[in-house]
Motif scaffolding. Structure first.
Motif, mmCIF file in Angstrom:
data_model
loop_
_atom_site.group_PDB
_atom_site.id
_atom_site.type_symbol
_atom_site.label_atom_id
_atom_site.label_comp_id
_atom_site.label_asym_id
_atom_site.label_seq_id
_atom_site.Cartn_x
_atom_site.Cartn_y
_atom_site.Cartn_z
ATOM 1 N N THR A 73 0.932 -1.218 -0.204
ATOM 2 C CA THR A 73 0.018 0.070 -0.105
ATOM 3 C C THR A 73 0.949 1.364 0.043
ATOM 4 N N LEU A 74 1.923 1.262 0.627
ATOM 5 C CA LEU A 74 2.679 2.411 0.895
ATOM 6 C C LEU A 74 3.815 2.461 -0.500
ATOM 7 N N GLY A 75 3.651 1.551 -1.250
ATOM 8 C CA GLY A 75 4.594 1.471 -2.719
ATOM 9 C C GLY A 75 5.576 0.788 -2.633
ATOM 10 N N GLY A 76 6.007 -0.180 -1.599
ATOM 11 C CA GLY A 76 7.041 -0.855 -1.341
ATOM 12 C C GLY A 76 6.839 -2.390 -2.085
ATOM 13 N N VAL A 77 7.799 -3.266 -1.729
ATOM 14 C CA VAL A 77 7.692 -4.489 -2.099
ATOM 15 C C VAL A 77 8.199 -5.437 -0.878
ATOM 16 N N PRO A 78 7.241 -6.286 -0.147
ATOM 17 C CA PRO A 78 7.642 -6.948 0.826
ATOM 18 C C PRO A 78 8.606 -8.163 0.746
ATOM 19 N N GLU A 118 7.753 -2.351 16.790
ATOM 20 C CA GLU A 118 6.426 -1.867 16.482
ATOM 21 C C GLU A 118 6.183 -0.414 17.222
ATOM 22 N N ARG A 119 6.715 -0.267 18.062
ATOM 23 C CA ARG A 119 6.812 1.026 19.034
ATOM 24 C C ARG A 119 7.561 2.003 18.031
ATOM 25 N N VAL A 120 8.605 1.838 17.463
ATOM 26 C CA VAL A 120 9.491 2.384 16.656
ATOM 27 C C VAL A 120 8.589 2.999 15.441
ATOM 28 N N ILE A 121 7.914 1.863 14.707
ATOM 29 C CA ILE A 121 7.293 2.222 13.740
ATOM 30 C C ILE A 121 6.037 3.023 13.909
ATOM 31 N N LEU A 122 5.166 2.865 15.166
ATOM 32 C CA LEU A 122 4.102 3.799 15.524
ATOM 33 C C LEU A 122 4.702 5.067 15.618
ATOM 34 N N ASN A 123 5.758 5.364 16.187
ATOM 35 C CA ASN A 123 6.254 6.678 16.188
ATOM 36 C C ASN A 123 6.525 7.320 14.837
ATOM 37 N N ASP A 130 0.608 8.914 8.986
ATOM 38 C CA ASP A 130 0.025 7.569 8.259
ATOM 39 C C ASP A 130 -0.840 7.015 9.147
ATOM 40 N N GLU A 131 -1.986 7.143 9.118
ATOM 41 C CA GLU A 131 -3.091 6.503 10.238
ATOM 42 C C GLU A 131 -3.131 5.267 9.874
ATOM 43 N N GLY A 132 -3.055 4.622 8.575
ATOM 44 C CA GLY A 132 -3.091 3.312 8.359
ATOM 45 C C GLY A 132 -2.168 2.423 8.915
ATOM 46 N N THR A 133 -0.865 2.753 8.837
ATOM 47 C CA THR A 133 0.069 1.987 9.603
ATOM 48 C C THR A 133 -0.133 2.101 11.221
ATOM 49 N N ASN A 134 -0.210 3.491 11.693
ATOM 50 C CA ASN A 134 -0.413 3.839 12.969
ATOM 51 C C ASN A 134 -1.686 2.858 13.443
ATOM 52 N N SER A 135 -2.644 2.646 12.995
ATOM 53 C CA SER A 135 -3.802 1.813 13.613
ATOM 54 C C SER A 135 -3.502 0.382 13.644
ATOM 55 N N MET A 136 -2.806 -0.011 12.656
ATOM 56 C CA MET A 136 -2.205 -1.243 12.568
ATOM 57 C C MET A 136 -1.259 -1.555 13.690
ATOM 58 N N MET A 137 -0.316 -0.857 13.889
ATOM 59 C CA MET A 137 0.556 -0.861 14.849
ATOM 60 C C MET A 137 -0.019 -0.952 16.434
ATOM 61 N N SER A 138 -0.892 -0.033 16.191
ATOM 62 C CA SER A 138 -1.901 0.210 17.832
ATOM 63 C C SER A 138 -2.476 -1.057 18.136
#
Length: 159
Positions: A73-78, A118-123, A130-138
């Motif tokens: 979704t963010l334009g990357g390749v997993p 996950e907390r690093v990513i959340l920050n 980026d509410e999509g990633t934020n919500s997922m991490m929360s």
């Protein structure tokens, strides 16, 4: 500032993709550890732990898919090879663990590392709105904190 089609800053999104791929790698190792624990657990707590480990690996499999789809979704390749996962994971590989306490300890250590990532990513996702990633991490963090509490309670000596 250049933004992507989601309205998020491109440079920060690319950095977040790297962080998410790191999380994906750690989850893949966590998942495989849980499968091994599920298959190899022995002893008087076999039935309870066998079921619990299956519950945990099914949950982690869902999270793996969510992380990979967020990367896309963010334009990357997993990342998608075991060599990438091993190279990018911070988790200990649990080989031939069959004792209950050792198994739970591995899971607790893994959860601690996952929560830190996950907390690093959340920050980072919060800082770029980026509410999509934020919500997922929360969501991940809340679930794992509860799992951590339950597993720690299991580890306590009976009185």
């Amino acid at each position: 500032m250049k933004t992507n089609s989601l309205g998020l800053p491109i440079k920060e999104s690319e950095e977040l993709v790297n962080e998410l791929n790191g999380l994906l790698s750690n989850y893949q190792i966590y998942y495989q550890n849980l499968r091994g624990l599920h298959w190899n657990i022995r002893g008087k707590r076999f039935f309870d732990l066998h079921i619990k480990f299956e519950e945990l690996y099914n949950d982690s499999q869902v999270k793996i898919d969510l992380i990979a789809e967020r990367v896309l979704t963010l334009g990357g390749v997993p990342l998608h090879t075991f060599s990438d996962y091993i190279e990018n994971s911070k988790l200990k590989v649990g080989k031939n663990i069959s004792k209950d306490v050792e198994a739970i300890q591995l899971i607790l250590e893994s959860l601690s590392t996952l929560l830190q990532i996950e907390r690093v990513i959340l920050n980072k996702s919060g800082a770029m709105n980026d509410e999509g990633t934020n919500s997922m991490m929360s969501d991940f963090i809340a679930e794992q904190e509860k799992t951590n509490w339950m597993l720690k309670a299991w580890m306590e000596e009976e009185v």
